[in-house]
Write a protein that holds these residues in place. Structure first.
Motif, PDB file in Angstrom:
ATOM      1  N   CYS A  41       0.846  -1.201   0.000  1.00 54.60           N
ATOM      2  CA  CYS A  41       0.000   0.000   0.000  1.00 54.60           C
ATOM      3  C   CYS A  41       0.879   1.248   0.000  1.00 54.60           C
ATOM      4  CB  CYS A  41      -0.896   0.050   1.232  1.00 54.60           C
ATOM      5  SG  CYS A  41      -2.074  -1.294   1.412  1.00 54.60           S
ATOM      6  N   ARG A  44       2.459   1.793  -3.364  1.00 61.98           N
ATOM      7  CA  ARG A  44       1.440   2.162  -4.349  1.00 61.98           C
ATOM      8  C   ARG A  44       1.058   3.647  -4.217  1.00 61.98           C
ATOM      9  NH1 ARG A  44      -1.456  -1.407  -7.008  1.00 61.98           N
ATOM     10  NH2 ARG A  44      -0.837  -3.017  -5.568  1.00 61.98           N
ATOM     11  N   LEU A 105      -7.148  -3.309  -6.232  1.00 58.97           N
ATOM     12  CA  LEU A 105      -6.043  -3.495  -5.287  1.00 58.97           C
ATOM     13  C   LEU A 105      -5.806  -4.978  -5.033  1.00 58.97           C
ATOM     14  CD1 LEU A 105      -6.829  -0.794  -2.555  1.00 58.97           C
ATOM     15  CD2 LEU A 105      -5.107  -0.670  -4.354  1.00 58.97           C
ATOM     16  N   CYS A 109      -4.098  -5.530   0.315  1.00 54.65           N
ATOM     17  CA  CYS A 109      -4.328  -4.092   0.488  1.00 54.65           C
ATOM     18  C   CYS A 109      -5.790  -3.745   0.744  1.00 54.65           C
ATOM     19  CB  CYS A 109      -3.842  -3.332  -0.746  1.00 54.65           C
ATOM     20  SG  CYS A 109      -2.060  -3.447  -0.993  1.00 54.65           S
TER      21      CYS A 109
END
Length: 120
Positions: A41, A44, A105, A109
Motif C-alpha cells: 500500500c 502504491r 487493489l 491491500c
C-alpha cells in the motif's frame, strides 16, 4: 565605498531570493489514510503521488495509518492530494476511495471486512 555598495546589493539580493522562496508556498500536510495496510500500500500511494503535479515528497506510515505529503501550493492543494490518494484506491481523511480503484487493489491491500489484511 564599492565594497559597501556590493554588500548592500548582496543583502538585498538575498532578501529578495528568500522572499521569492516563501511565495512558492511549500506546504507539508498529514492525511489520515486508515485503509493503508502494508508495505505494498505504501509503495502504491507513494508512486501514485509522484505523478501528482506539485507533489515534492510523500511518506506513508502504514503502521500509524498516516501519509505525510509535501507539495507546492501554487501547483496543487490538499484536496487534490486527497483525491489522488482516493484515486489510488485508499481513503484519505474525509475522501473515500474510488470504488473501481479499490477493487483493483491486491487482496493484502483491501480492508479486512473485504477479505484482505496487511502483511505487517
Amino acid at each position: 565605498m564599492k565594497k559597501l555598495l556590493f554588500l548592500v546589493i548582496a543583502v538585498l539580493g538575498i532578501t529578495t531570493f528568500a522572499s521569492a522562496q516563501a511565495k512558492k508556498g511549500i506546504q507539508t500536510v498529514t492525511i489520515q489514510t486508515p485503509t493503508v495496510q502494508c508495505e505494498s500500500c505504501k509503495k502504491r500511494i507513494e508512486d501514485y503521488l509522484k505523478r501528482e503535479d506539485g507533489v515534492q515528497k510523500a511518506n506513508v506510515d502504514f503502521k500509524k495509518h498516516v501519509t505525510k505529503v509535501t507539495f507546492v501550493a501554487e501547483r496543487t492543494n490538499i484536496e487534490n492530494v486527497k483525491a489522488a490518494i482516493a484515486n489510488a484506491g485508499y481513503d484519505a481523511d474525509d475522501v473515500k476511495a474510488d470504488e473501481e480503484a479499490y477493487k483493483k487493489l491486491p487482496k493484502c491491500c483491501k480492508k479486512t471486512e473485504d477479505g484482505g489484511g496487511g502483511m505487517q
